[in-house]
Design a protein around this motif. Sequence first.
Motif, PDB file in Angstrom:
ATOM      1  N   GLU A   1      13.307   4.042  10.529  1.00 49.19           N
ATOM      2  CA  GLU A   1      14.085   3.762   9.327  1.00 49.19           C
ATOM      3  C   GLU A   1      13.731   2.391   8.751  1.00 49.19           C
ATOM      4  O   GLU A   1      13.595   2.224   7.540  1.00 49.19           O
ATOM      5  N   GLU A   2      13.584   1.396   9.632  1.00 55.42           N
ATOM      6  CA  GLU A   2      13.189   0.065   9.164  1.00 55.42           C
ATOM      7  C   GLU A   2      11.784   0.083   8.568  1.00 55.42           C
ATOM      8  O   GLU A   2      11.520  -0.591   7.570  1.00 55.42           O
ATOM      9  N   LEU A   3      10.882   0.859   9.160  1.00 52.92           N
ATOM     10  CA  LEU A   3       9.526   0.960   8.614  1.00 52.92           C
ATOM     11  C   LEU A   3       9.542   1.571   7.217  1.00 52.92           C
ATOM     12  O   LEU A   3       8.795   1.140   6.338  1.00 52.92           O
ATOM     13  N   LEU A   4      10.386   2.563   7.017  1.00 55.75           N
ATOM     14  CA  LEU A   4      10.518   3.160   5.678  1.00 55.75           C
ATOM     15  C   LEU A   4      11.031   2.125   4.679  1.00 55.75           C
ATOM     16  O   LEU A   4      10.500   2.004   3.572  1.00 55.75           O
ATOM     17  N   HIS A   5      12.032   1.365   5.067  1.00 56.28           N
ATOM     18  CA  HIS A   5      12.598   0.323   4.206  1.00 56.28           C
ATOM     19  C   HIS A   5      11.556  -0.759   3.924  1.00 56.28           C
ATOM     20  O   HIS A   5      11.380  -1.188   2.783  1.00 56.28           O
ATOM     21  N   LEU A   6      10.863  -1.193   4.951  1.00 56.41           N
ATOM     22  CA  LEU A   6       9.894  -2.274   4.853  1.00 56.41           C
ATOM     23  C   LEU A   6       8.722  -1.928   3.940  1.00 56.41           C
ATOM     24  O   LEU A   6       8.254  -2.765   3.174  1.00 56.41           O
ATOM     25  N   THR A   7       8.253  -0.685   4.024  1.00 53.05           N
ATOM     26  CA  THR A   7       7.045  -0.285   3.307  1.00 53.05           C
ATOM     27  C   THR A   7       7.311   0.476   2.021  1.00 53.05           C
ATOM     28  O   THR A   7       6.388   0.663   1.229  1.00 53.05           O
ATOM     29  N   GLY A   8       8.549   0.944   1.827  1.00 53.56           N
ATOM     30  CA  GLY A   8       8.821   1.835   0.704  1.00 53.56           C
ATOM     31  C   GLY A   8       8.100   3.157   0.891  1.00 53.56           C
ATOM     32  O   GLY A   8       7.800   3.871  -0.063  1.00 53.56           O
ATOM     33  N   GLY A   9       7.820   3.484   2.152  1.00 52.24           N
ATOM     34  CA  GLY A   9       7.017   4.660   2.484  1.00 52.24           C
ATOM     35  C   GLY A   9       7.765   5.976   2.388  1.00 52.24           C
ATOM     36  O   GLY A   9       8.961   6.031   2.098  1.00 52.24           O
ATOM     37  N   THR A  10       7.012   7.026   2.661  1.00 51.30           N
ATOM     38  CA  THR A  10       7.498   8.398   2.654  1.00 51.30           C
ATOM     39  C   THR A  10       7.465   8.923   4.070  1.00 51.30           C
ATOM     40  O   THR A  10       6.461   8.755   4.765  1.00 51.30           O
ATOM     41  N   LEU A  11       8.548   9.567   4.521  1.00 55.43           N
ATOM     42  CA  LEU A  11       8.608  10.152   5.857  1.00 55.43           C
ATOM     43  C   LEU A  11       7.994  11.537   5.812  1.00 55.43           C
ATOM     44  O   LEU A  11       8.479  12.413   5.080  1.00 55.43           O
ATOM     45  N   LEU A  12       6.914  11.742   6.558  1.00 51.81           N
ATOM     46  CA  LEU A  12       6.228  13.040   6.619  1.00 51.81           C
ATOM     47  C   LEU A  12       5.654  13.265   8.018  1.00 51.81           C
ATOM     48  O   LEU A  12       5.281  12.293   8.687  1.00 51.81           O
ATOM     49  N   PRO A  13       5.530  14.544   8.430  1.00 50.53           N
ATOM     50  CA  PRO A  13       4.768  14.800   9.644  1.00 50.53           C
ATOM     51  C   PRO A  13       3.297  14.541   9.338  1.00 50.53           C
ATOM     52  O   PRO A  13       2.825  14.891   8.262  1.00 50.53           O
ATOM     53  N   VAL A  14       2.574  13.926  10.272  1.00 56.87           N
ATOM     54  CA  VAL A  14       1.167  13.624  10.033  1.00 56.87           C
ATOM     55  C   VAL A  14       0.233  14.502  10.873  1.00 56.87           C
ATOM     56  O   VAL A  14      -0.980  14.437  10.701  1.00 56.87           O
ATOM     57  N   GLY A  15       0.803  15.310  11.766  1.00 55.18           N
ATOM     58  CA  GLY A  15      -0.008  16.212  12.588  1.00 55.18           C
ATOM     59  C   GLY A  15      -0.267  17.512  11.832  1.00 55.18           C
ATOM     60  O   GLY A  15       0.040  17.634  10.647  1.00 55.18           O
ATOM     61  N   PRO A  16      -0.815  18.485  12.548  1.00 56.21           N
ATOM     62  CA  PRO A  16      -1.136  19.783  11.897  1.00 56.21           C
ATOM     63  C   PRO A  16       0.099  20.512  11.399  1.00 56.21           C
ATOM     64  O   PRO A  16       1.189  20.276  11.810  1.00 56.21           O
TER      65      PRO A  16
ATOM     66  N   LEU B   1       0.839  -1.190   0.000  1.00 53.29           N
ATOM     67  CA  LEU B   1       0.000   0.000   0.000  1.00 53.29           C
ATOM     68  C   LEU B   1       0.879   1.246   0.000  1.00 53.29           C
ATOM     69  O   LEU B   1       1.933   1.258   0.653  1.00 53.29           O
ATOM     70  N   PRO B   2       0.463   2.317  -0.701  1.00 52.80           N
ATOM     71  CA  PRO B   2       1.181   3.586  -0.543  1.00 52.80           C
ATOM     72  C   PRO B   2       1.197   3.927   0.947  1.00 52.80           C
ATOM     73  O   PRO B   2       0.165   3.822   1.624  1.00 52.80           O
ATOM     74  N   THR B   3       2.368   4.292   1.459  1.00 52.49           N
ATOM     75  CA  THR B   3       2.529   4.424   2.911  1.00 52.49           C
ATOM     76  C   THR B   3       3.259   5.707   3.294  1.00 52.49           C
ATOM     77  O   THR B   3       4.214   6.108   2.638  1.00 52.49           O
TER      78      THR B   3
ATOM     79  N   VAL C   1       5.180   7.197   6.774  1.00 53.30           N
ATOM     80  CA  VAL C   1       5.700   6.929   8.112  1.00 53.30           C
ATOM     81  C   VAL C   1       5.802   8.278   8.811  1.00 53.30           C
ATOM     82  O   VAL C   1       6.439   9.206   8.300  1.00 53.30           O
ATOM     83  N   ASP C   2       5.158   8.397   9.954  1.00 50.17           N
ATOM     84  CA  ASP C   2       5.132   9.628  10.738  1.00 50.17           C
ATOM     85  C   ASP C   2       6.548  10.028  11.161  1.00 50.17           C
ATOM     86  O   ASP C   2       7.271   9.236  11.772  1.00 50.17           O
ATOM     87  N   GLN C   3       6.915  11.251  10.861  1.00 53.21           N
ATOM     88  CA  GLN C   3       8.228  11.770  11.239  1.00 53.21           C
ATOM     89  C   GLN C   3       8.439  11.695  12.755  1.00 53.21           C
ATOM     90  O   GLN C   3       9.567  11.525  13.216  1.00 53.21           O
ATOM     91  N   ALA C   4       7.363  11.787  13.540  1.00 54.56           N
ATOM     92  CA  ALA C   4       7.488  11.734  15.002  1.00 54.56           C
ATOM     93  C   ALA C   4       8.060  10.403  15.483  1.00 54.56           C
ATOM     94  O   ALA C   4       8.652  10.336  16.561  1.00 54.56           O
ATOM     95  N   LEU C   5       7.915   9.343  14.691  1.00 54.63           N
ATOM     96  CA  LEU C   5       8.475   8.046  15.094  1.00 54.63           C
ATOM     97  C   LEU C   5      10.001   8.063  15.127  1.00 54.63           C
ATOM     98  O   LEU C   5      10.607   7.239  15.807  1.00 54.63           O
ATOM     99  N   THR C   6      10.629   9.016  14.433  1.00 54.87           N
ATOM    100  CA  THR C   6      12.092   9.110  14.457  1.00 54.87           C
ATOM    101  C   THR C   6      12.608   9.606  15.811  1.00 54.87           C
ATOM    102  O   THR C   6      13.802   9.534  16.074  1.00 54.87           O
ATOM    103  N   ASP C   7      11.706  10.089  16.664  1.00 54.18           N
ATOM    104  CA  ASP C   7      12.103  10.552  17.999  1.00 54.18           C
ATOM    105  C   ASP C   7      12.425   9.399  18.951  1.00 54.18           C
ATOM    106  O   ASP C   7      12.920   9.628  20.053  1.00 54.18           O
ATOM    107  N   TYR C   8      12.118   8.169  18.534  1.00 55.98           N
ATOM    108  CA  TYR C   8      12.272   7.011  19.414  1.00 55.98           C
ATOM    109  C   TYR C   8      13.279   6.041  18.816  1.00 55.98           C
ATOM    110  O   TYR C   8      13.191   5.687  17.645  1.00 55.98           O
ATOM    111  N   PRO C   9      14.243   5.572  19.630  1.00 55.24           N
ATOM    112  CA  PRO C   9      15.227   4.622  19.115  1.00 55.24           C
ATOM    113  C   PRO C   9      14.614   3.263  18.788  1.00 55.24           C
ATOM    114  O   PRO C   9      15.137   2.519  17.970  1.00 55.24           O
TER     115      PRO C   9
END
Length: 165
Positions: free
Chosen positions: A150-165, A120-122, A124-132
């Motif tokens: 980083e692994e989620l980006l690799h796994l999904t081929g996703g795009t890192l973006l903020p998802v909040g306001p 699925l087009p995916t 990954v919330d940028q806020a997740l990078t705050d956690y090791p």
Amino acid sequence: MEPAASPAVTLPARSAQVAAALAAAGIPGTVRELSDSTRTAAEAAAALGCEVGAIANSLVFLSDGEPVLVLTSGRHRVDTAALAARWGRGPLRRATPEQVREATGQAIGGVAPTGHPRPLPTVVDQALTDYPRVWAAAGTPHTVFPTTAEELLHLTGGTLLPVGP
């Protein structure tokens, strides 16, 4: 400290599919079946002994006529209008439970970032990078696996973006 997994020898079928997808992608996180529910971010954080923000919620939306996946930190909600604009997509609307199962093969509360019938087009919330280490569902409301943004980006081929306001 790692949370204790249940002594189950065999993973549920949906979680075994997720474990196989993780292994195929070279992601080292081991799928764990927990006795406590991980259906919500708060339940998952309590069961795992981590901050709610370190829970990677897998949310399915419909946009431009197709299902899309948003992996968001449990510490906030998705601003669908802001995210659609940042992502360059049409409006995002929450998928129904039936649409989630059709798109992922998994039920709400246990949707994993992988193991779906098709990718699925995916985002990954940028806020997740705050956690090791973050925790994601592994196909059922009682299974999870440790990972990183980083692994989620690799796994999904996703795009890192903020998802909040």
